[in-house]
Design an enzyme around this catalytic site. Structure first.
Site, mmCIF file in Angstrom:
data_model
loop_
_atom_site.group_PDB
_atom_site.id
_atom_site.type_symbol
_atom_site.label_atom_id
_atom_site.label_comp_id
_atom_site.label_asym_id
_atom_site.label_seq_id
_atom_site.Cartn_x
_atom_site.Cartn_y
_atom_site.Cartn_z
ATOM 1 N N TRP A 1 0.840 -1.171 0.135
ATOM 2 C CA TRP A 1 -0.226 -0.143 0.052
ATOM 3 C C TRP A 1 0.862 1.298 0.044
ATOM 4 O O TRP A 1 0.963 2.495 -0.746
ATOM 5 C CB TRP A 1 -0.647 0.046 1.248
ATOM 6 C CG TRP A 1 -1.859 -1.105 0.929
ATOM 7 C CD1 TRP A 1 -2.106 -2.312 1.695
ATOM 8 C CD2 TRP A 1 -2.898 -1.296 -0.173
ATOM 9 N NE1 TRP A 1 -3.433 -2.809 1.404
ATOM 10 C CE2 TRP A 1 -3.738 -1.909 0.000
ATOM 11 C CE3 TRP A 1 -3.135 -0.694 -1.300
ATOM 12 C CZ2 TRP A 1 -4.682 -3.072 -0.905
ATOM 13 C CZ3 TRP A 1 -4.330 -0.409 -1.782
ATOM 14 C CH2 TRP A 1 -5.172 -1.831 -1.728
ATOM 15 N N LYS B 1 -12.019 -1.818 7.719
ATOM 16 C CA LYS B 1 -11.065 -3.261 8.954
ATOM 17 C C LYS B 1 -11.218 -3.098 10.333
ATOM 18 O O LYS B 1 -11.929 -4.024 10.991
ATOM 19 C CB LYS B 1 -9.613 -2.163 7.871
ATOM 20 C CG LYS B 1 -9.376 -1.819 7.580
ATOM 21 C CD LYS B 1 -8.883 -2.975 5.814
ATOM 22 C CE LYS B 1 -8.699 -2.467 5.587
ATOM 23 N NZ LYS B 1 -7.827 -3.471 3.649
ATOM 24 N N ASP C 1 -1.085 6.783 6.283
ATOM 25 C CA ASP C 1 -2.274 5.575 6.368
ATOM 26 C C ASP C 1 -2.463 4.714 7.066
ATOM 27 O O ASP C 1 -2.081 4.301 7.340
ATOM 28 C CB ASP C 1 -2.040 5.388 4.977
ATOM 29 C CG ASP C 1 -2.829 3.895 4.071
ATOM 30 O OD1 ASP C 1 -3.990 3.866 5.091
ATOM 31 O OD2 ASP C 1 -2.750 3.266 3.239
#
Length: 431
Positions: free
Chosen positions: A170, A266, A242
């Site tokens: 990511w 999540k 992030d």
């Protein structure tokens, strides 16, 4: 011909064949069989004839309420498991939200009902993370991936330098996207070590003029998590993170960051909403080419209501924030997560090599636990047998293989303990 009148909401009709004599009770006439199609078929019944008529038996339908035993332990990386109590509360409020006469799904995002929902969600999140008033909280759409573009567009000009630390897939995606909008520098990458560690902060070699330093606080795929955060060398620069896969899993000093962003799916809700926490003095400097939907200033001025937001997702996040506060806040939540992760990692490390976690111990994620089997040919069997025991989504990401157990806030201790017991049993049968 007699017809029973019953409520379609309370009865289920079952058909079987019954033979009737059409003597004096039915005169010669044309009858129509009910059908959903417009061209209804017809037939003629003559007196004293025998014919077959579908018999209709009405039986009361029963609505089965699912119990905890009907649910699986879902180890998916996202969308992920949600607290059972939250799902039940949402279920109870689905049809009529707190006497409003409508579902949250039906509400105007500008009505007083939804205004109360989004305002409380923000207030509870501010309490959870101790977010200062100098920061704005935005409820946006497009996932954290959209923020890979929004960040450079809002925080710097096209010729500005920014630094990226890449500890997994990511972070790498974020770095590549930034190349379209500014001058990003890759100052550290863990790719050569297969993304199993984080850098020593003093060795980062930051750019003196970098507008920001970007990190991914927890790499969902590779299971690498920052336990502390680097300090930006440039006095005018900021730290950007992030936090999609460890958001609200532990306390965080928000003041160390200029921007924190996270997809909700999540730890704090269903997919569809992205939360951005941004220092207010950073808002209002977007590049001219910035699309209106990516401009932080637009969303800040409109309190995340510039256009129709993901209303139901925000409502669900609000329920989760309430739940986390009821648990005692993020300090208590972190202790629960440390306990769960400790049990799983101890089982892996104590398996004498049958199971292996490739991540450096000091930076192992509390949220995403990747592991492999010494005998890789058994991995498919492991996943298959686990599913039979109602433990699902344990297959590792397609880019790395193996297994991955995502044990977010809502994964119960019982779920982790069941997985560990299964792992030990599977090892005993296949060692």
């Amino acid at each position: 011909m007699a017809m029973a009148t019953t409520s379609p909401n309370s009865l289920v009709f079952q058909r079987n064949t019954n033979i009737l004599k059409a003597d004096n009770m039915i005169s010669s006439k044309t009858c129509f069989l009910p059908t959903s199609k417009s061209n209804l078929p017809s037939f003629t019944i003559k007196k004293n004839s025998t014919f077959f008529l579908p018999k209709i038996r009405a039986t009361a339908s029963t609505t089965t309420t699912p119990s905890s035993s009907d649910r699986v332990f879902n180890f998916a990386a996202g969308p992920a498991t949600l607290p059972e109590s939250i799902l039940k509360k949402a279920q109870s409020e689905l049809y009529d939200w707190r006497g409003s006469g409508m579902s949250v799904m039906e509400m105007s995002h500008r009505g007083k009902e939804f205004s109360s929902i989004i305002q409380k969600a923000e207030s509870d999140l501010r309490t959870l993370l101790d977010i200062p008033q100098e920061y704005s909280v935005l409820f946006l759409q497009g996932g954290a991936t959209t923020q890979f573009s929004a960040l450079p567009l809002n925080l710097c000009k096209s010729d500005d330098v920014v630094d990226y630390v890449v500890t997994g897939s990511w972070g790498d995606k974020a770095f590549k996207e930034a190349q379209k909008y500014c001058k990003p520098k890759l100052i550290w990458s863990g790719k050569s070590d297969k993304y199993t560690k984080v850098p020593v902060f003093n060795d980062l070699g930051q750019s003196s003029d970098a507008k920001y330093l970007h990190i991914c606080a927890n790499e969902t795929i590779h299971g690498v998590e920052f336990k502390d955060y680097p300090t930006v060398n440039n006095a005018n620069g900021i730290l950007v993170a992030d936090m999609s896969s460890n958001f609200c899993s532990k306390p965080v000093d928000v003041t160390k960051f200029g921007v924190i962003y996270a997809g909700a799916q999540k730890n704090v809700g269903p997919s569809g909403v992205t939360i951005v926490i941004v220092r207010k003095d950073l808002i209002g400097n977007a590049q001219e080419s910035t699309p209106v939907m990516l401009d932080y200033k637009i969303h800040d001025e409109n309190n995340s209501l510039y256009n129709t937001p993901p209303c139901y997702c925000i409502y669900m996040c609000g329920l989760v924030f309430e739940h986390l506060l009821e648990l005692g806040g993020l300090t208590a939540v972190e202790k629960m997560n440390e306990h769960k992760a400790g049990i799983l990692y101890n089982a892996i490390d104590g398996s004498k090599g049958f199971y292996k976690c490739p991540v450096e111990k000091s930076v192992r994620s509390l949220m995403n636990v990747p592991f492999t089997l010494e005998k890789s040919e058994l991995e498919a069997e492991f996943i298959k047998e686990a599913a039979k025991e109602k433990m699902v989504q344990l297959k590792g990401h397609r880019s790395v293989g193996g297994m991955r157990a995502s044990i977010y806030n809502a994964m119960s201790l019982a779920g982790v303990e069941k997985l560990v017991a299964f792992m030990k049993d599977f090892q005993a049968k296949n060692a």
